[in-house]
Design an enzyme around this catalytic site. Structure first.
Site, PDB file in Angstrom:
ATOM      1  N   ASP A 132     -10.941  -1.529  -5.418  1.00 36.30           N
ATOM      2  CA  ASP A 132     -12.092  -1.429  -6.320  1.00 36.30           C
ATOM      3  C   ASP A 132     -12.597   0.015  -6.425  1.00 36.30           C
ATOM      4  O   ASP A 132     -13.000   0.465  -7.502  1.00 36.30           O
ATOM      5  CB  ASP A 132     -13.208  -2.377  -5.870  1.00 36.30           C
ATOM      6  CG  ASP A 132     -13.484  -2.299  -4.370  1.00 36.30           C
ATOM      7  OD1 ASP A 132     -12.795  -1.532  -3.656  1.00 36.30           O
ATOM      8  OD2 ASP A 132     -14.394  -3.005  -3.917  1.00 36.30           O
ATOM      9  N   ASP A 169     -13.229 -14.958  -6.288  1.00 34.99           N
ATOM     10  CA  ASP A 169     -13.481 -16.406  -6.327  1.00 34.99           C
ATOM     11  C   ASP A 169     -14.709 -16.818  -5.524  1.00 34.99           C
ATOM     12  O   ASP A 169     -15.114 -17.971  -5.564  1.00 34.99           O
ATOM     13  CB  ASP A 169     -12.240 -17.173  -5.844  1.00 34.99           C
ATOM     14  CG  ASP A 169     -11.830 -16.757  -4.433  1.00 34.99           C
ATOM     15  OD1 ASP A 169     -12.564 -15.986  -3.793  1.00 34.99           O
ATOM     16  OD2 ASP A 169     -10.762 -17.210  -3.979  1.00 34.99           O
ATOM     17  N   ASP A 170     -15.334 -15.882  -4.789  1.00 35.84           N
ATOM     18  CA  ASP A 170     -16.441 -16.298  -3.927  1.00 35.84           C
ATOM     19  C   ASP A 170     -17.835 -15.905  -4.434  1.00 35.84           C
ATOM     20  O   ASP A 170     -18.809 -16.021  -3.711  1.00 35.84           O
ATOM     21  CB  ASP A 170     -16.241 -15.763  -2.501  1.00 35.84           C
ATOM     22  CG  ASP A 170     -16.139 -14.251  -2.468  1.00 35.84           C
ATOM     23  OD1 ASP A 170     -16.128 -13.633  -3.553  1.00 35.84           O
ATOM     24  OD2 ASP A 170     -16.069 -13.681  -1.370  1.00 35.84           O
ATOM     25  N   GLY A 219     -21.405  -3.050   6.430  1.00 36.93           N
ATOM     26  CA  GLY A 219     -20.277  -3.032   7.341  1.00 36.93           C
ATOM     27  C   GLY A 219     -19.096  -2.289   6.760  1.00 36.93           C
ATOM     28  O   GLY A 219     -19.194  -1.677   5.712  1.00 36.93           O
ATOM     29  N   ASP A 245       2.273  -9.539  -1.814  1.00 38.53           N
ATOM     30  CA  ASP A 245       0.842  -9.717  -1.626  1.00 38.53           C
ATOM     31  C   ASP A 245       0.178  -8.344  -1.484  1.00 38.53           C
ATOM     32  O   ASP A 245       0.082  -7.797  -0.391  1.00 38.53           O
ATOM     33  CB  ASP A 245       0.598 -10.571  -0.367  1.00 38.53           C
ATOM     34  CG  ASP A 245      -0.876 -10.616  -0.010  1.00 38.53           C
ATOM     35  OD1 ASP A 245      -1.708 -10.452  -0.911  1.00 38.53           O
ATOM     36  OD2 ASP A 245      -1.186 -10.810   1.186  1.00 38.53           O
ATOM     37  N   ILE A 257     -21.611 -11.547   4.195  1.00 34.70           N
ATOM     38  CA  ILE A 257     -22.047 -10.329   4.858  1.00 34.70           C
ATOM     39  C   ILE A 257     -21.277  -9.100   4.359  1.00 34.70           C
ATOM     40  O   ILE A 257     -21.854  -8.044   4.151  1.00 34.70           O
ATOM     41  CB  ILE A 257     -21.878 -10.454   6.384  1.00 34.70           C
ATOM     42  CG1 ILE A 257     -22.747 -11.612   6.904  1.00 34.70           C
ATOM     43  CG2 ILE A 257     -22.252  -9.169   7.085  1.00 34.70           C
ATOM     44  CD1 ILE A 257     -24.226 -11.478   6.591  1.00 34.70           C
TER      45      ILE A 257
END
Ligand SMILES: *[C@@H]1O[C@H](CO)[C@@H](O)[C@H](O)[C@H]1NC(C)=O
Length: 321
Positions: free
Chosen positions: A249, A154-155, A284, A132, A279
């Site tokens: 990323d 996926d979100d 953040g 993972d 958020i």
């Protein structure tokens, strides 16, 4: 003394930017009125039909591959795949799967059903990973027929029109990263030298209109960058990403910027956040991201990221010429 002058010029710039925003607001009000009027005139003069036929003929011949990253959120995955399968340019789907358990039969059955709803042939594959690691999302896809990869989490969901538009932008600059979520790095002036940077999120991009990265949670890039990420990028960067569970990323943005010497391209698109982590994409966790930027820059021996203020907008849907 130098401290004071730099503070002063900083403030002048801020004020300058502020008045630009007010002017923009005024221009927006005027523009909106014109837009409403023009909309009426357009339908009156029969331009609408013409625009619709243009839309059809501009559809790309060769499609793109959807590379979707998911983790223990089958409902979001189902929702995303059902949506993107309805987009005309989509040719294949690769699901990056890093969960300990393999995908269930019922999930596979559901997905195979939805991708055939439109009567098109879309390929669907699970890329099953034992380990993972966040690097999994950039593993090479060896049998990929098309060059364009649309990398997505996926979100978040983008309407097909936004996706197709970004795809056409990418086709005009296939070495570049093209996407919807921009981020920026700044030279950290408080550190007193040129080699320390700060990572900034959405508000900073919005305020200055400047960016230097496009997040891979919603971006098009050439498939060659997948193999470069895995085989050519320094392995210490991949190890950093795995260990810190962050910044894959940013690593991809560095890789593409180092290869092209050019900035990415931000395209305008509607974003729908379907997960509960809304958020995090707005701000953040920026200290950890700042640390990544500085650490990667030291590995490259320089700062490869290039800033820009270009934004690609579909001129058919913008009110201001
Ligand atoms: C950056 O690009 C140069 C030129 O293409 C290449 O030689 C170098 O290995 C790249 N640096 C890294 C750290 O990948």
């Amino acid at each position: 003394m130098t401290m004071r002058t730099s503070l002063f010029s900083h403030r002048t710039i801020r004020q300058g930017v502020g008045s630009v925003k007010i002017k923009l607001l005024l221009a927006f009000c005027i523009g909106f009125t014109l837009f409403v009027l023009a909309g009426r005139a357009a339908s009156f003069m029969g331009w609408r039909k013409h625009a619709a036929s243009l839309n059809r003929s501009s559809l790309p011949e060769k499609g793109y591959a959807l590379l979707i990253n998911t983790w223990k959120r089958n409902d979001l995955l189902k929702q995303s795949i059902s949506h993107y399968a309805s987009c005309p340019g989509l040719a294949s789907i690769h699901i990056v799967w890093s969960e300990p358990d393999p995908p269930s039969e019922s999930l596979k059955k559901f997905l195979n059903h939805v991708i055939h709803l439109n009567g098109r042939k879309i390929e669907l594959k699970f890329d099953i990973n034992k380990e993972d690691s966040l690097n999994n999302r950039f593993k090479e896809i060896t049998d990929l027929k098309m060059d364009a990869v649309f990398s997505i989490d996926d979100d978040v969901i983008f309407p097909c029109t936004s996706v197709e538009f970004a795809f056409t932008v990418w086709q005009s600059a296939p070495d570049t990263m093209v996407g919807y979520i921009p981020r920026i790095h700044w030279v950290d002036k408080s550190k007193g030298n040129q080699d320390t940077y700060i990572y900034s999120g959405w508000w900073s991009v919005w305020w200055t209109g400047t960016y230097s990265m496009i997040l891979s949670k919603a971006a098009f890039f050439h498939k060659k960058y997948l193999s470069m990420y895995t085989y050519e990028m320094p392995s210490s960067i991949r190890e950093y990403v795995t260990k810190n569970r962050n910044c894959e990323d940013i690593a991809m943005s560095f890789l593409v910027a180092n290869a092209t010497g050019a900035p990415p391209i931000w395209v305008k698109g509607k974003i729908f956040e379907i997960g509960s982590t809304g958020i995090s994409s707005l701000g953040g966790h920026s200290e950890r991201r700042t640390h990544c930027v500085n650490w990667f820059a030291s590995k490259y021996g320089r700062m490869p990221l290039v800033s820009t203020s270009v934004k690609a907008v579909d001129s058919r849907s913008s009110w201001f010429w």
